[in-house]
Design an enzyme around this catalytic site. Structure first.
Site, PDB file in Angstrom:
ATOM      1  N   ASP A  12      -8.560 -44.968 -87.079  1.00  0.00           N
ATOM      2  CA  ASP A  12      -9.666 -45.879 -87.362  1.00  0.00           C
ATOM      3  C   ASP A  12      -9.365 -47.226 -86.719  1.00  0.00           C
ATOM      4  OD1 ASP A  12     -11.910 -47.146 -88.474  1.00  0.00           O
ATOM      5  OD2 ASP A  12     -10.793 -47.706 -90.274  1.00  0.00           O
TER       6      ASP A  12
ATOM      7  N   ASP B  30     -10.994 -50.964 -86.459  1.00  0.00           N
ATOM      8  CA  ASP B  30     -11.992 -51.851 -87.043  1.00  0.00           C
ATOM      9  C   ASP B  30     -11.768 -53.243 -86.479  1.00  0.00           C
ATOM     10  OD1 ASP B  30     -13.338 -53.681 -88.927  1.00  0.00           O
ATOM     11  OD2 ASP B  30     -13.653 -51.870 -90.116  1.00  0.00           O
TER      12      ASP B  30
ATOM     13  N   ASP C 233      -5.759 -48.690 -88.166  1.00  0.00           N
ATOM     14  CA  ASP C 233      -5.609 -48.886 -89.606  1.00  0.00           C
ATOM     15  C   ASP C 233      -4.665 -47.810 -90.140  1.00  0.00           C
ATOM     16  OD1 ASP C 233      -5.857 -49.475 -92.254  1.00  0.00           O
ATOM     17  OD2 ASP C 233      -8.023 -49.178 -92.369  1.00  0.00           O
TER      18      ASP C 233
END
Length: 386
Positions: free
Chosen positions: A98, A100, A289
């Site tokens: 992930d 972000d 992440d």
């Protein structure tokens, strides 16, 4: 979000799903499913521990329930609908990454526009995909725009499916170059009666550092001698004497540099290689992440669904199409582009969608529906009374 806005968004999400074709992931019946409905109030309600046996056809379910967010598990289970995680019977899990924009070191979400955050995050995505392909040789990658502020990458190679959390953390540490031993990028090899210290040019961060060294040498050779010496002396610990020695080694023994021999230019060259290694680590790591990757039971957004915080599609991207992908154009649902709606905003703001910038003033504004959905989903506007 008031009731009128919530009802409007749920209705339009349902309209989208009734025409959309949402392709489930592989082994969909072995995965846990979850979703967040359009509940009233400030909090959210997660419905999870569902299976396809409970939900039925995923397309029919989405059209019927029009959830605010839809998820499936990275893991495969024997009984995905069991309420206790220990009773599900974990079998394997995709390796999920992930990215972000909130986690990008140079991004301040309070100061950076949504468009700016997505642009920076795509750069991190390109670095991540390079590492996964070049350093790990993963073949089965599914790349997805999250619909929010970043991207997901699902790795489905058989070699990773049964890795535990600790093994996945080691991959995270490698991708982020956490505690990377720069000295470990150099190995000692026999060279006749003596030994040589050489960069590990066969792959990984050693090869990346060697590639940067070759680029740096080419950069110096494109300058005159005085400029080249000045450039070398910009690096900590390299004075005029060491810079002269390094430059001479580049000229006298280019073969040594090609093979990664860090002895060729004396201590100065070793200092240069260390500086370039830190530059490579800073510029080529991907700020993924960690909890997402190490969690072998993680729920992740369903590609093809809508993100309830933006109204944008959670969209798959072909690996060779990342450069051209523009989330603020390509992930805008066509269903929301044909008309206009009235919204009421508390503050002035701007929205970049479909290649257009829309300026929003406090009060009632008539805007393209995709702009209105975006602002309402983010909580920056309400549906105006018609």
């Amino acid at each position: 979000m008031d009731a009128r806005t919530r009802d409007y968004l749920k209705g339009r999400f349902g309209d989208y799903y009734r025409r959309a074709v949402v392709t489930p992931p592989p082994d969909a019946d072995a995965r846990e499913w979850g979703y967040i409905p359009w509940t009233a109030g400030a909090g959210t309600t997660m419905v999870r521990h569902e299976s396809l046996l409970n939900l039925g056809d995923i397309g029919d379910f989405l059209a019927r329930e029009a959830p605010r967010h839809a998820y499936f598990s990275a893991a495969r289970y024997t009984d995905p609908s069991a309420n206790a995680m220990s009773a599900k019977g974990w079998r394997s899990a995709d390796l999920v990454f992930d990215l972000d924009a909130d986690h990008l070191p140079a991004i301040d979400p309070e100061q950076t526009s949504y468009k700016g955050m997505l642009t920076a995050c795509k750069g991190a995505l390109l670095r991540l995909v390079d590492i996964l392909g070049d350093d790990f040789a993963f073949d089965h990658l599914e790349i997805v725009f999250s619909g929010g502020r970043g991207y997901h990458v699902h790795v489905r190679d058989e070699s990773v499916r049964e890795l535990d959390s600790e093994a996945r953390r080691e991959i995270v540490d490698y991708v982020r170059a956490i505690d990377l031993d720069v000295d470990g990028l150099v190995r000692t090899r026999a060279a006749g009666p003596t030994t040589q210290r050489v960069l590990r040019t066969e792959g990984g961060w050693g090869k990346r550092t060697h590639d940067r060294l070759l680029e740096f040498v080419a950069e110096l050779q494109s300058r005159d001698e005085a400029e080249a010496l000045d450039r070398l002396q910009e690096l900590d610990g390299i004075g005029e004497g060491r810079a002269t020695t390094i430059l001479g080694a580049f000229e006298r023994n280019p073969e040594a540099i090609e093979t990664g021999n860090v002895e060729a230019g004396g201590p100065g060259l070793r200092m240069l290689v260390e500086a370039l290694a830190h530059e490579v680590i800073e510029g080529q790591t991907a700020p993924i992440d960690e909890p997402v990757t190490t969690d072998i039971r993680r729920l992740i957004r369903l590609p093809g669904s809508l993100h309830g915080g933006t109204g944008l599609k959670v969209q798959r991207i072909e690996r060779d199409a990342i450069d051209e992908f523009d989330p603020l154009v390509d992930a805008v649902p066509e269903r929301f582009t044909g008309g206009e709606i009235a919204i009421e905003a508390d503050e002035a703001t701007t929205v970049d969608l479909l290649g257009e910038r829309t300026n929003i003033e406090p009060g009632v504004n008539t805007v393209r529906e995709c702009v209105g959905v975006f602002l309402m989903a983010r909580g920056d506007a309400e549906k105006a009374q018609e």
